[in-house]
Scaffold this motif. Structure first.
Motif, PDB file in Angstrom:
ATOM      1  N   UNK A 148      39.183  56.582 -12.323  1.00  0.00           N
ATOM      2  CA  UNK A 148      38.973  56.864 -11.010  1.00  0.00           C
ATOM      3  C   UNK A 148      40.007  55.745 -10.192  1.00  0.00           C
ATOM      4  N   UNK A 149      41.275  56.012  -9.890  1.00  0.00           N
ATOM      5  CA  UNK A 149      42.075  54.952  -9.027  1.00  0.00           C
ATOM      6  C   UNK A 149      43.181  55.690  -8.649  1.00  0.00           C
ATOM      7  N   UNK A 150      43.762  54.761  -7.592  1.00  0.00           N
ATOM      8  CA  UNK A 150      45.022  55.079  -6.790  1.00  0.00           C
ATOM      9  C   UNK A 150      45.909  54.327  -7.569  1.00  0.00           C
ATOM     10  N   UNK A 151      47.163  55.141  -7.691  1.00  0.00           N
ATOM     11  CA  UNK A 151      48.566  54.433  -8.058  1.00  0.00           C
ATOM     12  C   UNK A 151      49.029  54.653  -9.488  1.00  0.00           C
ATOM     13  N   UNK A 152      48.388  55.372 -10.302  1.00  0.00           N
ATOM     14  CA  UNK A 152      48.871  55.769 -11.423  1.00  0.00           C
ATOM     15  C   UNK A 152      50.113  56.905 -11.274  1.00  0.00           C
ATOM     16  N   UNK A 153      50.965  56.944 -12.265  1.00  0.00           N
ATOM     17  CA  UNK A 153      52.033  58.159 -12.003  1.00  0.00           C
ATOM     18  C   UNK A 153      51.573  59.389 -12.893  1.00  0.00           C
ATOM     19  N   UNK A 154      51.530  60.527 -11.928  1.00  0.00           N
ATOM     20  CA  UNK A 154      51.260  61.629 -12.545  1.00  0.00           C
ATOM     21  C   UNK A 154      52.629  62.619 -12.889  1.00  0.00           C
ATOM     22  N   UNK A 155      52.959  63.027 -13.980  1.00  0.00           N
ATOM     23  CA  UNK A 155      54.208  63.966 -14.010  1.00  0.00           C
ATOM     24  C   UNK A 155      53.978  65.063 -14.682  1.00  0.00           C
ATOM     25  N   UNK A 156      54.259  66.187 -13.822  1.00  0.00           N
ATOM     26  CA  UNK A 156      54.217  67.496 -14.418  1.00  0.00           C
ATOM     27  C   UNK A 156      55.479  67.966 -14.994  1.00  0.00           C
ATOM     28  N   UNK A 157      55.690  68.275 -16.520  1.00  0.00           N
ATOM     29  CA  UNK A 157      56.647  68.542 -16.971  1.00  0.00           C
ATOM     30  C   UNK A 157      56.776  70.024 -17.607  1.00  0.00           C
ATOM     31  N   UNK A 158      57.692  70.809 -17.076  1.00  0.00           N
ATOM     32  CA  UNK A 158      57.857  72.196 -17.574  1.00  0.00           C
ATOM     33  C   UNK A 158      59.099  72.203 -18.668  1.00  0.00           C
ATOM     34  N   UNK A 159      58.702  72.783 -19.707  1.00  0.00           N
ATOM     35  CA  UNK A 159      59.787  72.914 -20.788  1.00  0.00           C
ATOM     36  C   UNK A 159      59.688  74.431 -21.379  1.00  0.00           C
ATOM     37  N   UNK A 160      61.210  74.563 -21.574  1.00  0.00           N
ATOM     38  CA  UNK A 160      61.300  75.933 -22.376  1.00  0.00           C
ATOM     39  C   UNK A 160      62.505  75.469 -23.309  1.00  0.00           C
TER      40      UNK A 160
END
Length: 140
Positions: free
Chosen positions: A69-81
């Protein structure tokens, strides 16, 4: 005076409190408490939804990170094909009541070719990298 001495000397048949105080102590030295095991926390990004919007204009994915539970981490959604360039959307993690929310990614469907895509959610914080199990998205 003899009455005063009698009060200080244990008498046969006296109370158990009197007998206990005249008995030598047999209690052992308290041992050190054993250390409490530290529970291991599993940090895991979780994809909640991955689909094409009803209006057909966007591909949507949303997720959160359990175990932190924290603010500031990096979330990255990656769509691949295979054979197509990856589509990436990044958000900053936001602490909520029991997890870290990664919000929602809604890239324009024009960035996608028809077919089956995979999406993952990656979370990076304090130099550690965590990746979700991929979900399939069918782009019409």
């Amino acid at each position: 005076m003899s009455a005063m001495l009698a009060a200080c000397t244990p008498q046969p048949g006296g109370s158990s409190a009197d007998q206990a105080s005249s008995q030598p102590s047999t209690s052992s030295v308290p041992s050190k408490p054993s250390p409490t095991p530290t529970p291991t926390v599993t940090v895991e990004p979780v994809l909640v939804v991955a689909s094409v919007d009803v209006d057909g204009k966007h591909v949507t994915a949303s997720g959160y990170v359990q175990g932190v539970i924290q603010d500031g981490g990096a979330c990255t959604y990656t769509f691949t094909r295979e054979g197509s360039p990856a589509v990436k959307v990044q958000h900053e993690g936001v602490a909520d009541r029991s997890t870290t929310s990664c919000g929602e990614a809604q890239p324009d469907i024009a960035q996608f070719t028809r077919g089956s895509w995979q999406v993952t959610l990656e979370y990076v914080s304090d130099g550690k990298d965590y990746v979700s199990t991929p979900l399939a998205v069918e782009v019409p």
